[in-house]
Design an enzyme around this catalytic site. Structure first.
Site, PDB file in Angstrom:
ATOM      1  N   GLY A   1      39.467 -22.330   7.875  1.00 24.30           N
ATOM      2  CA  GLY A   1      38.331 -21.423   8.033  1.00 24.30           C
ATOM      3  C   GLY A   1      38.645 -20.085   7.378  1.00 24.30           C
ATOM      4  O   GLY A   1      38.146 -19.730   6.307  1.00 24.30           O
TER       5      GLY A   1
ATOM      6  N   ARG B   1      38.726  -8.297  16.687  1.00 26.98           N
ATOM      7  CA  ARG B   1      40.086  -8.765  16.393  1.00 26.98           C
ATOM      8  C   ARG B   1      41.178  -7.720  16.678  1.00 26.98           C
ATOM      9  O   ARG B   1      42.201  -8.061  17.254  1.00 26.98           O
ATOM     10  CB  ARG B   1      40.191  -9.259  14.940  1.00 26.98           C
ATOM     11  CG  ARG B   1      39.239 -10.412  14.634  1.00 26.98           C
ATOM     12  CD  ARG B   1      39.476 -10.988  13.262  1.00 26.98           C
ATOM     13  NE  ARG B   1      40.639 -11.847  13.224  1.00 26.98           N
ATOM     14  CZ  ARG B   1      41.751 -11.584  12.605  1.00 26.98           C
ATOM     15  NH1 ARG B   1      41.873 -10.457  11.926  1.00 26.98           N
ATOM     16  NH2 ARG B   1      42.757 -12.415  12.636  1.00 26.98           N
TER      17      ARG B   1
ATOM     18  N   CYS C   1      32.369   1.763  25.384  1.00 29.54           N
ATOM     19  CA  CYS C   1      33.002   2.358  26.562  1.00 29.54           C
ATOM     20  C   CYS C   1      34.169   1.522  27.060  1.00 29.54           C
ATOM     21  O   CYS C   1      34.104   0.915  28.138  1.00 29.54           O
ATOM     22  CB  CYS C   1      31.953   2.558  27.650  1.00 29.54           C
ATOM     23  SG  CYS C   1      30.731   3.740  27.106  1.00 29.54           S
TER      24      CYS C   1
HETATM   25  N1  LLP Z   1      40.597 -26.338  13.189  1.00 33.59           N
HETATM   26  C1  LLP Z   1      40.588 -26.108  14.494  1.00 33.59           C
HETATM   27  C2  LLP Z   1      40.650 -27.203  15.410  1.00 33.59           C
HETATM   28  C3  LLP Z   1      40.545 -24.803  14.957  1.00 33.59           C
HETATM   29  O1  LLP Z   1      40.560 -24.568  16.258  1.00 33.59           O
HETATM   30  C4  LLP Z   1      40.493 -23.728  14.042  1.00 33.59           C
HETATM   31  C5  LLP Z   1      40.445 -22.341  14.503  1.00 33.59           C
HETATM   32  C6  LLP Z   1      40.491 -24.023  12.671  1.00 33.59           C
HETATM   33  C7  LLP Z   1      40.552 -25.340  12.277  1.00 33.59           C
HETATM   34  C8  LLP Z   1      40.417 -22.969  11.610  1.00 33.59           C
HETATM   35  O2  LLP Z   1      41.499 -22.097  11.670  1.00 33.59           O
HETATM   36  P1  LLP Z   1      41.652 -20.996  10.498  1.00 33.59           P
HETATM   37  O3  LLP Z   1      41.922 -21.710   9.194  1.00 33.59           O
HETATM   38  O4  LLP Z   1      40.435 -20.202  10.429  1.00 33.59           O
HETATM   39  O5  LLP Z   1      42.815 -20.184  10.897  1.00 33.59           O
HETATM   40  N2  LLP Z   1      39.595 -15.806  16.167  1.00 33.59           N
HETATM   41  C9  LLP Z   1      40.929 -15.939  15.666  1.00 33.59           C
HETATM   42  C10 LLP Z   1      41.194 -17.281  15.053  1.00 33.59           C
HETATM   43  C11 LLP Z   1      40.909 -18.387  16.032  1.00 33.59           C
HETATM   44  C12 LLP Z   1      40.880 -19.702  15.368  1.00 33.59           C
HETATM   45  C13 LLP Z   1      40.353 -20.744  16.271  1.00 33.59           C
HETATM   46  N3  LLP Z   1      40.436 -22.037  15.718  1.00 33.59           N
HETATM   47  C14 LLP Z   1      41.203 -14.839  14.641  1.00 33.59           C
HETATM   48  O6  LLP Z   1      40.292 -14.041  14.411  1.00 33.59           O
HETATM   49  O7  LLP Z   1      42.293 -14.714  14.129  1.00 33.59           O
END
Ligand code: LLP
Length: 870
Positions: A753, A790, A821
């Protein structure tokens, strides 16, 4: 090259002391390099004193000579040593200079005489001193011949060793100390003699005029002594690495160059493991406040490390993490210790008797544990056994070894504790034998089992950066990574971000119309997609849409041939609404209600299960279906503990011990497991990780005949901090191809992602108010954690730029905060930015992933809207 002749220097011209080690003086090209460097310092208007070590290998050869009992062998050894110098002279096309000639005959005489006339130790010191005496004599001839008139100076005329109370004859002669105070008379005497001097490292004289050696780190220490005596403008240590790093680069290739340190920090880093500088050579410089500069002989253009009195205010930061191995712990338990007067004195008396110096101490009511460091002690098993048997008379003793001491170094460690939660959590999973915080507030040390250290250190280094404890965003303090300088690996390309140049006017216009707003740059999304499509080992790429569900982004990635991974019916709908019906979908929920599966099963998505519950309770839903099974491989990874999705403490995945039950249930319901899936976390920058996951999944899959693909998750990190190395896609491909060759029967799927969209998005906001309070300068902007959570949630670091004042000098240190706040409503701490004014447009970079999708209406503030640039 002949250096240009400069006008004569005034008598009060400053001094620069330059020290070159053994490899730097061993060949003609190295001497040519020295000549250029010295000439450039002379051209700066400084008098130069060059301090040299012996040619590489010569000190060892001299030590060997000292060990020979027979005169013939000693003479032969002296002959071979002389020949090394003749060879170099010939290479330099120089005749034998008198200074060198007389050193060589002295050495020959010493070899012939043997130790008897002078006494063993005095003779050894005199013989070994010849390494430096000869190299400096040779150097003086070469520099003078190259057009840089150079005076040969005998260091023993300047450096007088002091006699210390605890010294024996050996330490007095072979490991001497000099008390060097600025000496204006010496300064004036030398100034009258010339402009460029060369002298010896490692040697001095004692009160009776005998030659003595300075022991370990000798030449660096000599340079420091001369720096202090002459109150030099600076001392330069020329070596084969650009300076001190935030960790040992051999253990942590991402370690960053430390560009500025104060004496105490540098001393602490040198004492806790860094080999580039001997800790001893800093104390002479501290009082006269002479700065010391470490430079790489092969890369003089690099800034190096400057160690000096710190004048400029910096945000407190961990500066380095180091590990010392081979530590022995002695734990002493006494039931009667509580308030027992003299217990500690009794115990420590035994350490003294055995000549063991204690490093760290931890104490409790009934226990005191100390560490013994092998660099300070001769720690053989006999010494420890003898100590233990004596101690056993006064307490219960336990010896714990081998241990390692992991030390975090930085000024003001106590004020950094709140940033260390991630690091402390890591230690929480290990056996920590002792924690010690130095009374000078400069270090925090954890003693753990030695075997865990190598794997742990790179991880801790990443965590410290991620948590903002190691403030690598301060580019004044932290330089490039070792990998970037020497690794030749994949590094962050020096291409400016899309928003920096051409897009700036456009962004200012967009911000003038409304803020806060997210802006996404589709060409960057495509560029990232192309990078990933170059992964030849991957059979199918999915975009993890949770990172950013903007329809334009979904459409762009569908056009690039991506499939999609969704975690909720909402995401499935968002994707289905914009991408063609032929595009494959994955549904990977976690603890989702039954109805979500019902909805997903009505679509074309492949459904992933990660628990027994669905098959145990809703088995009929899945009858006759093909599913994907997400397993927990027992460990998690990622930029923050909250984004690690593996390991026993995480809620994701089927634990492997439940796999047989899962397979029985699947069988019972006629469910075929088509794929295995694991995703360990987000923001991983270690290319080896995905290959390991593939191999682990493949070995599990071999037990499940129906499996045809392995989904190794996403989590591909994007470096956040300047100078951090990016994920090498080519290296990742190599690693994947390698494991795939071992298990070619499975298709390889991925679902990144962040990697696709993070750099494609920025958040634009405007300055609302400025405030000075409690020593901090706050810069308020019109959105905060409601738009970008984040930083508050993961201590994530986003680059913050004042777009209205791009290019203006960054003279202010701001805390960038939003209007929400909550005291956690901080977008960036301690940011160096230009002086700002109300209305300035502030850009928060790398906000394309997990930005808008995680935003909220909190405080009923308007949500940022989204704009596409294509
Ligand atoms: N596959 C699964 C099963 C996942 O849970 C996630 C992300 C991805 C793929 C994609 O991961 P990426 O390539 O984006 O790292 N909010 C957090 C990241 C949480 C990711 C949750 N799952 C942040 O802003 O760093």
């Amino acid at each position: 090259m002949t250096p240009p002749i400069s006008a004569p220097l005034p008598p009060d011209a400053p001094w620069i002391v330059m020290k070159f080690g053994g490899t730097s003086v061993a060949t003609l090209p190295r001497w040519q390099n020295i000549c250029e460097l010295v000439a450039s310092r002379r051209a700066e208007g400084a008098r130069v004193l060059v301090v040299v070590s012996a040619l590489t290998g010569i000190t060892d050869a001299l030590k060997q000579l000292c060990g020979e009992g027979e005169q013939d062998k000693r003479k032969a050894a002296a002959g071979a040593i002389a020949q090394r110098h003749y060879d170099l002279l010939e290479h330099m096309q120089l005749a034998l200079p008198d200074t060198l000639g007389s050193r060589l005959s002295d050495l020959a005489a010493l070899a012939a005489d043997g130790p008897a006339p002078r006494g063993e130790l005095a003779w050894q010191a005199q013989v070994q001193a010849h390494g430096e005496l000869m190299s400096s004599a040779l150097g003086a001839a070469f520099l003078s011949h190259s057009g840089l008139p150079t005076q040969w100076l005998d260091a023993r005329e300047c450096l007088a060793a002091v006699a210390l109370p605890n010294q024996n004859e050996r330490t007095r002669l072979l490991s001497a100390m000099v008390e060097a105070k600025p000496d204006p008379a010496l300064n004036a005497r030398l100034a009258a003699l010339g402009e460029v001097f060369i002298t010896q490292g490692f040697i001095a004289r004692e009160t009776h005029g005998r030659t003595v050696l300075l022991g370990r780190g000798g030449s660096d220490t000599s340079a420091a002594y001369f720096g202090a005596l002459l109150k030099a403008q600076r001392v330069e240590i020329w070596t084969d690495v650009a300076g001190m790093f935030t960790a040992n680069p051999r253990q942590v290739p991402g370690a960053r160059l430390l560009q500025r340190l104060d004496y105490e920090e540098a001393q602490e880093i040198a004492s806790t493991g860094a080999k580039v500088l001997h800790p001893r050579c800093l104390s002479p410089l501290r009082e006269p406040r002479v700065p010391l500069l470490i430079k790489d002989t092969n890369r003089p253009e690099l800034d190096g490390t400057v160690i000096g009195p710190e004048v400029r205010a910096h945000a407190p930061s961990v500066k380095a993490i180091s590990a010392r191995k081979g530590i022995t712990l002695v734990s002493m338990e006494s039931v009667g210790m509580w308030q027992q007067v003299g217990f500690l004195a009794d115990v420590f008396a035994h350490f003294k008797t055995h000549g063991l110096s204690v490093d760290l101490i931890g104490s409790a009511e009934t226990n005191v544990t100390v560490s013994l460091d092998p660099t300070e002690n001769l720690l053989d098993s006999d010494a420890i056994a003898a100590l233990a048997s004596d101690l056993a008379k006064v307490c219960r003793v336990k010896v714990i070894a081998p241990c390692a001491a992991i030390t975090l170094v930085g000024r003001g460690m106590r004020s950094l504790l709140h940033t260390l939660s991630g690091v402390l959590a890591e230690f929480g999973q290990l056996r920590v034998h002792l924690i010690s915080q130095s009374s000078n507030n400069l270090n925090l040390t954890f003693v753990v089992d030695e075997e865990v250290v190598d794997a742990l250190l790179p991880h801790l280094h990443d965590l410290l950066i991620g948590a903002g404890a190691l403030r690598t965003d301060d580019s004044v303090l932290f330089g490039p990574s070792w990998q970037m300088l020497y690794g030749g690996g994949d590094i962050v390309p020096a291409v400016p971000a899309w928003w920096r140049v051409a897009q700036r006017p456009r962004l200012l216009e967009l911000a003038a119309a409304a803020t806060p707003r997210y802006v996404y740059h589709l060409p960057t999304v495509r560029q990232q997609a192309h990078e990933l499509k170059s992964l030849a080992a991957v059979d199918r790429l999915h975009y993890a849409v949770k990172a950013n569900t903007h329809p334009a982004i979904l459409r762009t990635l569908a056009a690039e041939g991506f499939a999609f991974e969704c975690v909720s019916p909402g995401e499935l709908e968002a994707v289905s609404a914009v991408v063609p019906a032929s595009v494959p979908l994955l549904f990977t929920p976690n603890f989702a209600p039954r109805r979500d599966y019902v909805r997903a099963l009505a679509t074309r998505a492949s459904v992933t299960l990660d628990a027994l519950h669905p098959l145990q309770h809703w088995g009929e839903l899945f009858r006759g279906r093909e599913i994907v099974l997400r397993v927990d491989l027992g460990r998690g990874l990622g930029h923050h503990e909250k984004v690690r999705t593996g390991g026993s403490a995480s809620k994701f995945g089927l634990p492997l011990d439940q796999l047989p039950t899962f397979l029985q249930l699947a069988d019972a319901h006629g469910v075929a497991v088509r794929g295995l899936h694991a995703h360990l976390g987000s923001g991983v920058l270690d290319v080896a990780h995905w290959g390991e996951v593939y191999a682990q999944l493949a070995s599990l899959a071999e037990r499940i005949a129906s499996v045809v693909f392995l989904n190794i998750g996403g989590g591909l990190g994007v470096p956040a901090h300047p100078g951090e190395a990016s994920l090498g896609i080519a290296a990742l491909d190599r690693a994947l191809r390698e494991v795939k060759a071992a298990y070619p029967q499975y298709q390889l799927w991925m679902e990144p992602g962040r990697y696709l969209v993070a750099d494609a998005g920025v958040l634009l906001t405007r300055v609302t108010q400025l405030k000075d309070k409690g020593g901090f300068r706050y810069l308020g902007v019109d959105t905060g954690m409601n738009s970008l959570i984040r930083p508050a949630l993961y201590d994530a670091w986003h680059k913050i730029v004042n777009l209205s004042r791009l290019g203006e000098p960054a003279t202010a240190l701001y805390q960038v905060v939003g209007p929400i706040c909550e005291s956690g409503d901080v977008l960036g701490t301690d940011r160096r930015l230009p002086e700002a004014a109300e209305g300035d447009v502030i850009l928060i970079a790398q906000a394309g992933a997990y930005g808008k999708v995680m935003s909220s209406h909190y405080n009923l503030r308007d949500e940022a809207d989204e704009v596409i640039i294509d």
